[in-house]
Design a protein around this motif. Structure first.
Motif, short mmCIF file in Angstrom:
data_model
loop_
_atom_site.label_atom_id
_atom_site.label_comp_id
_atom_site.label_asym_id
_atom_site.label_seq_id
_atom_site.Cartn_x
_atom_site.Cartn_y
_atom_site.Cartn_z
N LEU A 287 37.38 66.47 -6.69
CA LEU A 287 38.29 66.18 -5.59
C LEU A 287 39.54 65.43 -6.06
N PHE A 288 39.41 64.66 -7.13
CA PHE A 288 40.55 63.89 -7.62
C PHE A 288 41.74 64.78 -7.98
N PHE A 289 41.46 65.97 -8.53
CA PHE A 289 42.58 66.84 -8.88
C PHE A 289 42.65 68.11 -8.06
N ALA A 290 41.53 68.53 -7.44
CA ALA A 290 41.55 69.76 -6.64
C ALA A 290 42.47 69.62 -5.44
N VAL A 291 42.39 68.49 -4.75
CA VAL A 291 43.20 68.31 -3.54
C VAL A 291 44.70 68.22 -3.87
N PRO A 292 45.13 67.35 -4.79
CA PRO A 292 46.58 67.29 -5.06
C PRO A 292 47.13 68.56 -5.70
N GLY B 14 43.93 73.05 -13.24
CA GLY B 14 42.56 72.57 -13.18
C GLY B 14 42.06 72.09 -14.54
N LEU B 15 42.38 72.85 -15.59
CA LEU B 15 42.01 72.42 -16.94
C LEU B 15 42.66 71.08 -17.27
N GLY B 16 43.93 70.95 -16.93
CA GLY B 16 44.61 69.67 -17.14
C GLY B 16 43.94 68.54 -16.38
N GLY B 17 43.50 68.82 -15.15
CA GLY B 17 42.80 67.81 -14.37
C GLY B 17 41.48 67.40 -15.00
N VAL B 18 40.73 68.37 -15.52
CA VAL B 18 39.46 68.06 -16.18
C VAL B 18 39.69 67.18 -17.40
N LEU B 19 40.70 67.53 -18.21
CA LEU B 19 40.99 66.74 -19.41
C LEU B 19 41.45 65.33 -19.03
N ALA B 20 42.21 65.22 -17.93
CA ALA B 20 42.66 63.90 -17.48
C ALA B 20 41.48 63.05 -17.02
N VAL B 21 40.55 63.65 -16.29
CA VAL B 21 39.36 62.91 -15.85
C VAL B 21 38.52 62.49 -17.05
N GLU B 22 38.40 63.41 -18.06
CA GLU B 22 37.65 63.05 -19.28
C GLU B 22 38.29 61.84 -19.97
N TRP B 23 39.61 61.85 -20.09
CA TRP B 23 40.31 60.74 -20.74
C TRP B 23 40.10 59.45 -19.96
N THR B 24 40.16 59.54 -18.64
CA THR B 24 39.97 58.36 -17.79
C THR B 24 38.56 57.79 -17.95
N LEU B 25 37.56 58.66 -17.91
CA LEU B 25 36.17 58.20 -18.04
C LEU B 25 35.94 57.58 -19.42
N ASP B 26 36.49 58.19 -20.45
CA ASP B 26 36.34 57.64 -21.80
C ASP B 26 37.03 56.28 -21.90
N ALA B 27 38.22 56.15 -21.26
CA ALA B 27 38.94 54.88 -21.30
C ALA B 27 38.17 53.78 -20.57
#
Length: 445
Positions: A179-184, A429-442
């Motif tokens: 939802l974090f990236f699907a909606v926007p 969507g791929l960009g959103g997944v990679l952004a969420v991965e980076w956020t979770l890792d951070a």
């Protein structure tokens, strides 16, 4: 080479339909037979493969599309669809009619199949076009894009849910992350795409027979409460069943009843019965008049269902020819990150086969062994595969033909509109997944 055959078959199909102006149903069947022969499918088996493809596709969509069209036509002929359209205009204003469609589509599309939500909302979109005198794609395209995003990216839709089971991922966490990236991203593409020059040049008309051409006076329309009640009835039933499935124990004896009432065909059948009464005898219209609305919508749906079924035949021939197995063998040893590989495999399968469901399930099987020890969150793998499965919707995707027929577009215009937006959504969507991965890792550091 299977991918070359797929490419050539698509070019031939485009030639038959654009240059020779051959009917889409006939063209799809001819190309499907040709691909089957070239790929070595035995001659005696080809009719069964075609029939299985048509039956499988229309079996999934005929009840939904048929019942949905009847509900829409009954609402349209009674003035209920115009009542809802007027309320949306009152709430959002003429300037923000697209925002109204995006909000409506996202709220309804979170739990409903693309096809189900589409046939429920499209009568309102058609009525908005008539009331506002806007371009059909100006109103309808944002709705379709928002629905595509919700359907392809997020559980509890079938593709993401099936992949979540493969990766042993949490459906709830997958939904929250998505939802974090699907909606926007979905809203961004939905509002930008109708404004692009190549889209603005298109000016299709509403298909004849799917919606009434009458404009109702204020006192001729049913009340807002009844109009919304009928429109939201399938949403409540289907969404309620989806929530109950996630929240209630599988051993609960009530769950089978809820699942039955929340299945798309049953929910739409119950809604149709409610619509027939609410916009028929309840307001003084005879059952014969309401039944005529149902009949007229069925006639309008005949060619749409034939074309969708032929698209299913084309898809099934590609699956039967082993195209998915070829792609699986080709990609399983590529030295790339699990998230990127999951997305790439899903994209390739989607382009070759057209079926998002086959794409996500096969892609998940290819990359599942790479997940162990990779440190990648399984929920992100689910989202990567799901995002890839929306890319490049084109002539081997039955959903492409539904989009084309409802919006009364030529094949080339449908490719310009739908193939482009689905591909952009997949990349974002791929960009959103990679952004969420980076956020979770951070956050884990």
């Amino acid at each position: 080479m299977p991918l070359v055959v797929v490419g050539i078959s698509v070019l031939i199909l485009l030639f038959l339909m654009t240059k020779l102006k051959l009917n889409g149903f006939i063209a799809l069947l001819l190309v499907a037979v040709g691909v089957a022969l070239v790929e070595g499918v035995s001659v005696e088996k080809i009719p069964d493969v075609l029939a299985e493809g048509v039956g499988g596709q229309t079996g999934d969509t005929m009840l939904v599309v048929g019942l949905g069209a009847m509900v829409g036509r009954v609402m349209g002929d009674s003035g209920a669809a115009q009542r809802i359209a007027n309320r949306l205009v009152d709430a959002f204003g003429l300037r923000f009619v697209q925002v109204a469609m995006v909000v409506t589509a996202m709220l309804i599309g979170v739990t409903m199949f693309y096809e189900v939500a589409f046939v429920i909302i499209v009568p309102v979109a058609f009525t908005l076009v008539r009331v506002t005198r806007k371009n059909l794609l100006w109103v309808g395209l944002p709705m379709s894009i928002a629905l595509s995003t919700m359907h392809s990216f997020l559980p509890p839709h079938p593709g993401p849910t099936a992949v979540a089971a493969t990766f042993h991922a949490s459906v709830g966490h997958t939904l929250v992350y998505g939802l974090f990236f699907a909606v926007p991203f979905g809203a961004l593409v939905a509002l930008v795409w109708p404004r692009l020059p190549f889209i603005r040049k298109m000016n299709p008309t509403i298909p004849h027979g799917l919606v009434t051409e009458r404009v109702f006076d204020e006192d001729e329309m049913p009340g807002t409460a009844w109009s919304l009640l009928v429109a939201l009835c399938p949403v409540v039933l289907i969404a309620g069943a989806a929530v109950a499935k996630m929240a209630v124990s599988a051993s609960n004896p009530v769950l089978p009843v809820v699942a039955f009432l929340g299945s798309a065909p049953i929910a739409l059948l119950l809604t149709l019965l409610l619509a027939v009464w609410a916009f028929g005898p309840r307001i003084g219209r005879g059952l014969a008049e309401v039944s005529a609305s149902c009949t007229s919508s069925a006639k309008a749906m005949a060619m749409i269902l034939l074309v969708i079924g032929a698209g299913g035949a084309f898809k099934n021939v590609l699956v039967e020819a082993g195209t998915s197995d070829y792609i699986k063998d080709l990609t399983h040893s590529w030295p790339v990150s699990p998230i990127l590989l999951a997305w790439l495999v899903a994209v390739i399968l989607r382009i070759a086969l057209g079926s998002a469901t086959v794409a996500v399930v096969t892609a998940a099987g290819v990359v599942q062994p790479l997940l162990a020890g990779s440190g990648v969150h399984p929920e992100l793998m689910v989202l990567a595969v799901s995002c890839g499965s929306i890319a490049f919707s084109h002539v081997n995707d039955p959903g492409f033909w539904m989009f084309k027929e409802y919006f009364n577009l030529s094949v080339l215009d449908a490719i310009k509109a739908r193939t482009t937006y689905t591909t952009v959504l997949a990349v974002l969507g791929l960009g959103g997944v990679l952004a969420v991965e980076w956020t979770l890792d951070a956050l884990a550091l």
